[in-house]
Design a protein around this motif. Structure first.
Motif, PDB file in Angstrom:
ATOM      1  N   GLY A 148       0.921  -1.265   0.021  1.00 33.76           N
ATOM      2  CA  GLY A 148       0.042   0.069  -0.036  1.00 33.76           C
ATOM      3  C   GLY A 148       0.793   1.265  -0.150  1.00 33.76           C
ATOM      4  N   TRP A 149       0.130   2.295  -0.353  1.00 31.93           N
ATOM      5  CA  TRP A 149       0.801   3.614  -0.317  1.00 31.93           C
ATOM      6  C   TRP A 149       0.269   4.722   0.224  1.00 31.93           C
ATOM      7  CZ3 TRP A 149      -1.077   7.571  -3.217  1.00 31.93           C
ATOM      8  CH2 TRP A 149      -2.022   7.140  -4.299  1.00 31.93           C
ATOM      9  N   PHE A 150       0.923   5.506   0.874  1.00 31.26           N
ATOM     10  CA  PHE A 150       0.187   6.730   1.452  1.00 31.26           C
ATOM     11  C   PHE A 150       1.118   8.140   1.388  1.00 31.26           C
ATOM     12  CE2 PHE A 150      -0.945   3.036   3.662  1.00 31.26           C
ATOM     13  CZ  PHE A 150      -2.231   3.131   3.798  1.00 31.26           C
ATOM     14  N   ASN A 151       0.665   9.054   1.087  1.00 30.75           N
ATOM     15  CA  ASN A 151       1.261  10.251   0.628  1.00 30.75           C
ATOM     16  C   ASN A 151       1.704  10.980   1.981  1.00 30.75           C
ATOM     17  OD1 ASN A 151       1.355  10.549  -2.182  1.00 30.75           O
ATOM     18  ND2 ASN A 151      -0.695  11.196  -2.243  1.00 30.75           N
ATOM     19  N   GLU A 152       0.970  10.777   3.070  1.00 30.69           N
ATOM     20  CA  GLU A 152       1.261  11.400   4.473  1.00 30.69           C
ATOM     21  C   GLU A 152       2.427  10.565   5.163  1.00 30.69           C
ATOM     22  OE1 GLU A 152      -1.927   9.857   3.607  1.00 30.69           O
ATOM     23  OE2 GLU A 152      -2.686  11.694   2.905  1.00 30.69           O
ATOM     24  N   GLN A 153       2.836   9.423   4.736  1.00 29.92           N
ATOM     25  CA  GLN A 153       3.678   8.612   5.503  1.00 29.92           C
ATOM     26  C   GLN A 153       5.388   9.133   5.094  1.00 29.92           C
ATOM     27  OE1 GLN A 153       3.572   4.224   4.754  1.00 29.92           O
ATOM     28  NE2 GLN A 153       6.086   3.965   4.662  1.00 29.92           N
ATOM     29  N   ASP A 154       6.097   9.059   5.949  1.00 28.16           N
ATOM     30  CA  ASP A 154       7.393   9.783   5.823  1.00 28.16           C
ATOM     31  C   ASP A 154       8.085   8.956   4.654  1.00 28.16           C
ATOM     32  OD1 ASP A 154      10.268  10.157   5.924  1.00 28.16           O
ATOM     33  OD2 ASP A 154      10.248  10.208   8.046  1.00 28.16           O
ATOM     34  N   PRO A 155       8.733   9.724   3.468  1.00 27.67           N
ATOM     35  CA  PRO A 155       8.998   9.110   2.278  1.00 27.67           C
ATOM     36  C   PRO A 155      10.325   8.224   2.479  1.00 27.67           C
ATOM     37  CG  PRO A 155       9.247  11.543   2.272  1.00 27.67           C
ATOM     38  CD  PRO A 155       8.660  11.166   3.510  1.00 27.67           C
ATOM     39  N   ASP A 156      11.165   8.664   3.508  1.00 26.05           N
ATOM     40  CA  ASP A 156      12.165   7.748   3.941  1.00 26.05           C
ATOM     41  C   ASP A 156      11.872   6.504   4.749  1.00 26.05           C
ATOM     42  OD1 ASP A 156      14.043   9.600   2.363  1.00 26.05           O
ATOM     43  OD2 ASP A 156      13.453  10.948   4.012  1.00 26.05           O
ATOM     44  N   LYS A 157      10.601   6.123   4.680  1.00 28.35           N
ATOM     45  CA  LYS A 157      10.417   5.191   5.823  1.00 28.35           C
ATOM     46  C   LYS A 157       9.508   3.902   4.905  1.00 28.35           C
ATOM     47  CE  LYS A 157       7.327   5.880   9.187  1.00 28.35           C
ATOM     48  NZ  LYS A 157       6.665   6.247  10.483  1.00 28.35           N
ATOM     49  N   LEU A 158       9.809   2.744   5.524  1.00 29.43           N
ATOM     50  CA  LEU A 158       9.062   1.685   5.101  1.00 29.43           C
ATOM     51  C   LEU A 158       8.400   1.036   6.176  1.00 29.43           C
ATOM     52  CD1 LEU A 158       8.839  -0.256   2.276  1.00 29.43           C
ATOM     53  CD2 LEU A 158      10.521  -1.714   3.464  1.00 29.43           C
ATOM     54  N   ILE A 159       6.995   0.978   6.177  1.00 30.21           N
ATOM     55  CA  ILE A 159       6.273   0.146   7.392  1.00 30.21           C
ATOM     56  C   ILE A 159       5.988  -1.216   7.128  1.00 30.21           C
ATOM     57  CG2 ILE A 159       4.200   0.329   8.656  1.00 30.21           C
ATOM     58  CD1 ILE A 159       4.008   3.306   8.314  1.00 30.21           C
ATOM     59  N   LEU A 160       6.390  -2.208   7.839  1.00 32.82           N
ATOM     60  CA  LEU A 160       6.142  -3.832   7.510  1.00 32.82           C
ATOM     61  C   LEU A 160       5.319  -4.074   8.515  1.00 32.82           C
ATOM     62  CD1 LEU A 160      10.075  -4.001   7.379  1.00 32.82           C
ATOM     63  CD2 LEU A 160       8.486  -4.490   5.506  1.00 32.82           C
ATOM     64  N   LEU A 161       4.206  -5.160   7.968  1.00 34.86           N
ATOM     65  CA  LEU A 161       3.442  -5.509   9.110  1.00 34.86           C
ATOM     66  C   LEU A 161       3.443  -6.940   8.850  1.00 34.86           C
ATOM     67  CD1 LEU A 161       0.188  -3.384   8.153  1.00 34.86           C
ATOM     68  CD2 LEU A 161       1.780  -3.091  10.153  1.00 34.86           C
ATOM     69  N   SER A 162       3.381  -7.814  10.204  1.00 36.79           N
ATOM     70  CA  SER A 162       3.509  -9.221  10.097  1.00 36.79           C
ATOM     71  C   SER A 162       1.971  -9.744  10.698  1.00 36.79           C
ATOM     72  CB  SER A 162       4.416  -9.779  11.017  1.00 36.79           C
ATOM     73  OG  SER A 162       4.314 -10.962  11.276  1.00 36.79           O
ATOM     74  N   TYR A 163       1.532 -10.578  10.355  1.00 39.15           N
ATOM     75  CA  TYR A 163       0.137 -11.022  10.699  1.00 39.15           C
ATOM     76  C   TYR A 163      -0.065 -11.278  12.147  1.00 39.15           C
ATOM     77  CZ  TYR A 163      -4.102 -13.923  10.759  1.00 39.15           C
ATOM     78  OH  TYR A 163      -5.579 -14.214  11.032  1.00 39.15           O
TER      79      TYR A 163
END
Length: 191
Positions: free
Chosen positions: A89-104
């Motif tokens: 997914g992508w979000f313009n509000e997210q810090d552009p230098d960060k990746l968010i990872l989710l684990s179930y």
């Protein structure tokens, strides 16, 4: 001559290289970031499989990834990873230098993304800073700090090159040009 084609599997992708990661060690200190990732390119579809595979043991199976579209030219909706699917997914509000990872089953991790074109010394500094447990520095702050440090290193290199090219006598130790009259000559040393 006979040619045999093996059509089993997807052969369109080059073999993946190991993910370049720096992760915070287990600690009770919660920080802004859980580590850093230095991808080889800005191709998420090519880069995410190695990242997800490298994180499976320490963090569990990655099921979702979130990015800012400002840093990635193409953002696929899904990426195949070892016979399963990671949703992107992508979000313009997210810090552009960060990746968010989710684990179930395990949770969420925020990782600094070191730009692929970053030099090895700068990448090492960024990856070390992002892996400090309990750090309050965000991805954007780390990148801004590295930009300032990088400029300082370049300026110091230019000052040193000028110093060397002019015999070292025309620049003050602070990088300012000096008039040759201000530099004492060997004959005026008072002997």
């Amino acid at each position: 001559m006979t040619t045999t084609l093996d059509r089993a599997g997807d052969r369109t992708r080059a073999p993946t290289r190991p993910a370049r990661l720096s992760l915070t060690r287990n600690s009770t200190l919660a920080g802004q970031l859980d580590g850093a990732w230095w991808p080889y390119s800005r191709d998420l579809e090519a880069e995410l499989p190695a990242l997800a595979a490298a994180l499976e043991e320490p963090w569990g199976r990655i099921t979702r990834v979130s990015v800012n579209p400002g840093r990635w030219p193409v953002i696929p909706h899904t990426v195949p990873v070892h016979g399963r699917t990671v949703h992107v997914g992508w979000f313009n509000e997210q810090d552009p230098d960060k990746l968010i990872l989710l684990s179930y089953a395990v949770g969420r991790w925020d990782v600094l993304v070191v730009p692929p074109e970053t030099g090895p010394a700068a990448a090492a500094r960024l990856m070390a800073a992002a892996a400090i447990p309990g750090s309050v520095l965000t991805a954007g702050v780390l990148m801004a700090n590295e930009t300032v440090i990088g400029r300082g290193i370049q300026d110091a290199g230019r000052r040193e090159a000028t110093w060397e090219s002019e015999g070292g006598a025309c620049m003050s130790p602070f990088g300012n040009r000096m008039d040759r009259k201000a530099v004492p000559s060997p004959s005026s040393s008072g002997r």
